[in-house]
Scaffold this motif. Sequence first.
Motif, PDB file in Angstrom:
ATOM      1  N   ALA A 415       3.317   5.349  -4.420  1.00  0.00           N
ATOM      2  CA  ALA A 415       3.016   4.010  -4.961  1.00  0.00           C
ATOM      3  C   ALA A 415       2.313   3.180  -3.899  1.00  0.00           C
ATOM      4  O   ALA A 415       2.819   2.152  -3.453  1.00  0.00           O
ATOM      5  CB  ALA A 415       4.315   3.334  -5.414  1.00  0.00           C
ATOM      6  N   PRO A 416       1.120   3.585  -3.473  1.00  0.00           N
ATOM      7  CA  PRO A 416       0.448   2.894  -2.363  1.00  0.00           C
ATOM      8  C   PRO A 416      -0.146   1.562  -2.780  1.00  0.00           C
ATOM      9  O   PRO A 416      -0.247   1.249  -3.971  1.00  0.00           O
ATOM     10  CB  PRO A 416      -0.658   3.884  -1.978  1.00  0.00           C
ATOM     11  CG  PRO A 416      -1.006   4.537  -3.275  1.00  0.00           C
ATOM     12  CD  PRO A 416       0.301   4.685  -4.010  1.00  0.00           C
ATOM     13  N   PHE A 417      -0.566   0.784  -1.807  1.00  0.00           N
ATOM     14  CA  PHE A 417      -1.294  -0.451  -2.098  1.00  0.00           C
ATOM     15  C   PHE A 417      -2.668  -0.137  -2.680  1.00  0.00           C
ATOM     16  O   PHE A 417      -3.194  -0.890  -3.496  1.00  0.00           O
ATOM     17  CB  PHE A 417      -1.456  -1.282  -0.824  1.00  0.00           C
ATOM     18  CG  PHE A 417      -0.173  -1.844  -0.302  1.00  0.00           C
ATOM     19  CD1 PHE A 417       0.407  -2.952  -0.887  1.00  0.00           C
ATOM     20  CD2 PHE A 417       0.473  -1.254   0.780  1.00  0.00           C
ATOM     21  CE1 PHE A 417       1.602  -3.481  -0.410  1.00  0.00           C
ATOM     22  CE2 PHE A 417       1.663  -1.766   1.266  1.00  0.00           C
ATOM     23  CZ  PHE A 417       2.236  -2.881   0.670  1.00  0.00           C
ATOM     24  N   SER A 418      -3.229   0.975  -2.233  1.00  0.00           N
ATOM     25  CA  SER A 418      -4.549   1.391  -2.699  1.00  0.00           C
ATOM     26  C   SER A 418      -4.641   2.896  -2.529  1.00  0.00           C
ATOM     27  O   SER A 418      -4.056   3.453  -1.593  1.00  0.00           O
ATOM     28  CB  SER A 418      -5.641   0.697  -1.877  1.00  0.00           C
ATOM     29  OG  SER A 418      -6.908   1.294  -2.091  1.00  0.00           O
ATOM     30  N   PRO A 419      -5.369   3.576  -3.419  1.00  0.00           N
ATOM     31  CA  PRO A 419      -5.547   5.021  -3.220  1.00  0.00           C
ATOM     32  C   PRO A 419      -6.517   5.354  -2.092  1.00  0.00           C
ATOM     33  O   PRO A 419      -6.675   6.520  -1.728  1.00  0.00           O
ATOM     34  CB  PRO A 419      -6.102   5.478  -4.574  1.00  0.00           C
ATOM     35  CG  PRO A 419      -6.803   4.280  -5.117  1.00  0.00           C
ATOM     36  CD  PRO A 419      -5.993   3.100  -4.662  1.00  0.00           C
ATOM     37  N   ASP A 420      -7.155   4.327  -1.529  1.00  0.00           N
ATOM     38  CA  ASP A 420      -8.228   4.495  -0.549  1.00  0.00           C
ATOM     39  C   ASP A 420      -7.817   3.866   0.771  1.00  0.00           C
ATOM     40  O   ASP A 420      -7.251   2.773   0.797  1.00  0.00           O
ATOM     41  CB  ASP A 420      -9.491   3.805  -1.097  1.00  0.00           C
ATOM     42  CG  ASP A 420     -10.719   4.024  -0.244  1.00  0.00           C
ATOM     43  OD1 ASP A 420     -10.667   3.735   0.966  1.00  0.00           O
ATOM     44  OD2 ASP A 420     -11.742   4.454  -0.787  1.00  0.00           O
ATOM     45  N   GLY A 421      -8.136   4.551   1.882  1.00  0.00           N
ATOM     46  CA  GLY A 421      -7.795   4.030   3.205  1.00  0.00           C
ATOM     47  C   GLY A 421      -8.598   2.831   3.628  1.00  0.00           C
ATOM     48  O   GLY A 421      -8.221   2.129   4.566  1.00  0.00           O
ATOM     49  N   GLY A 422      -9.743   2.578   2.992  1.00  0.00           N
ATOM     50  CA  GLY A 422     -10.444   1.316   3.192  1.00  0.00           C
ATOM     51  C   GLY A 422     -11.386   1.242   4.366  1.00  0.00           C
ATOM     52  O   GLY A 422     -11.775   0.148   4.761  1.00  0.00           O
TER      53      GLY A 422
END
Length: 615
Positions: A415-422
Amino acid sequence: MLMTTLHPAVAAVTDRIVRRSAERRAAYLDLMQRQRDAGTNRGALSCSNLAHGFAAAEQDKPAIRGGAAMNIGIVSAYNDMLSAHQPYGRYPEQIKVFAREAGATAQVAGGVPAMCDGVTQGQAGMELSLFSRDVIAQGTAVALSHAMFEGALLLGICDKIVPGLLIGALRFGHLPVVLVPAGPMPSGLANREKQRVRQLYAEGKATRDALLEAEAASYHAPGTCTFYGTANSNQMMMEMMGLHVPAAAFVHPGTKLRQALTRAATHRLTRIGWNGDDYRPLARCVDEKAIVNAIVGLLATGGSTNHAIHLPAIARAAGIVIDWQDFDELSHAVPLLARVYPNGAGDVNHFHDAGGTGFVVRELLGAGLLHGDVLTVGGTLVDYASEPVLADEELHWQAAPAESRDDAMLRPVAAPFSPDGGMRLLAGNLGRAIIKTSAVAEDRWTIEAPCRIFDDQDQVLAAFKAGELDRDVVVVVRFQGPRANGMPELHKLTPALGVLQDQGHRVALLTDGRMSGASGKVPAAIHLSPEALPGFDGVSGPLARLKDGDIVRICAQTGEVAALVDAAEWAARPPAAPPPPGLGVGRELFALFRLHADEAEKGGSAILAAMDSVI
């Protein structure tokens, strides 16, 4: 701990790095083996050499003279102006006691400079900052060149200091090496409140006294600054690479637990030397898998963009070649598990309390996003999925919490904040750049607007105060690369650009310079390479062709950074002339570094560029 199959993207990137680096890596490992075999140690010293080496060692003289016990070289970046490094003042005497407990000795091999980017931010001295990393690497090499040591403890935390220490120590990769942190200061004024006062000051709505009061309440004690910038990203990466004793990064200075971790680091170093059966030389610890683990940890926690420069330099010192495509592909596979200021409201102390590095390591290992089979200084990487505790005055490690203690700060892979490391690669007719999206609202990931050209950040602030930027605009700050002026951070622009964005304008920054590791909500295409100043081939980078009013497109979704100018006109444009180099504050002493520095994607280093010519 459940270990799963390695994620295909991690496997693919690692395999590519191994293939790309094969020749350089083999040559590096061969050199390290030859250094050990050739007697780069006390046993090869003449009597005169050795006598000089222990002349001032007092009670440790017999042990050093006898040569049977490990002698540890301490390389320290202590100074008491830099809050993160002030606690190191008493470490050498403590380490000497801890070494004697383990039947070893320790000597301060040398000191290296440690400048504070917080003090020099926006000042002329910032132009020395990136190249201080090269100086630190050279200083580390000088310290360890005496061949008096069978292992080393590196005392450093902040921005260029950890990369510089590692780059230097990797040239002595036959030695076991442990990095020793000192921990963050306690939380002070909330970072969001500090940011609010900064923006009010930029708008002329807060006094200097009010601003200073807010800053002093934020930066208020010994220890690392508490936002998740380059310094604290360093500490996260050292955990991911297994170069600390486990979970040492974020324990406060001056506590019994912090002292116990320093003691454990000293004792551990004595057990991984070449005379034992658990030899763990730095050259073997820092391999392709460890570098990938560092990138993955950086992405998973929303860490500093500065490491898109530092990690290629560290890798290069170990004979490993990485590039921004590696960062980009991993970023698409690695979920964002942490929101630490400037990506969120809480600081590194809140992150640590929520579960910290141990939680992140466990989650990433369980998802197959880390190489669990790397050689660490503290056991296996599974041992880093832990947190240290004192029980009856003894140091123990317990498993990291099974669940986040604060899911507004730290979340699991499921359940991450985003699926992408950014952290993404941008490419186009302006070159290649990095953009960090983890703190940028998604509706700002694409900015297409007329540009306004500047040659330094003071010009930007003057235009902002004059109301000339009150519109949609791509602010271009060029001639800020390594060869032009040492690639200073442009964090001084953050409040002004934030004001413009809050006023509803679509704003972005485009630069061949750096942004702070604390860069946040305004989209910034940074480290643009090639830089505007002519390179080794005498050709100016495309950024030098931009003119005021050109439409520039920056798009994190498509990975694009481009000037929307007719191709024929673009090709025919002459480059702008660079401004003269800055003088004063010692900048002229760094002319040699600027002259020989290579591009940001390779690490922006003069000494590594020169090193390639002799290896």
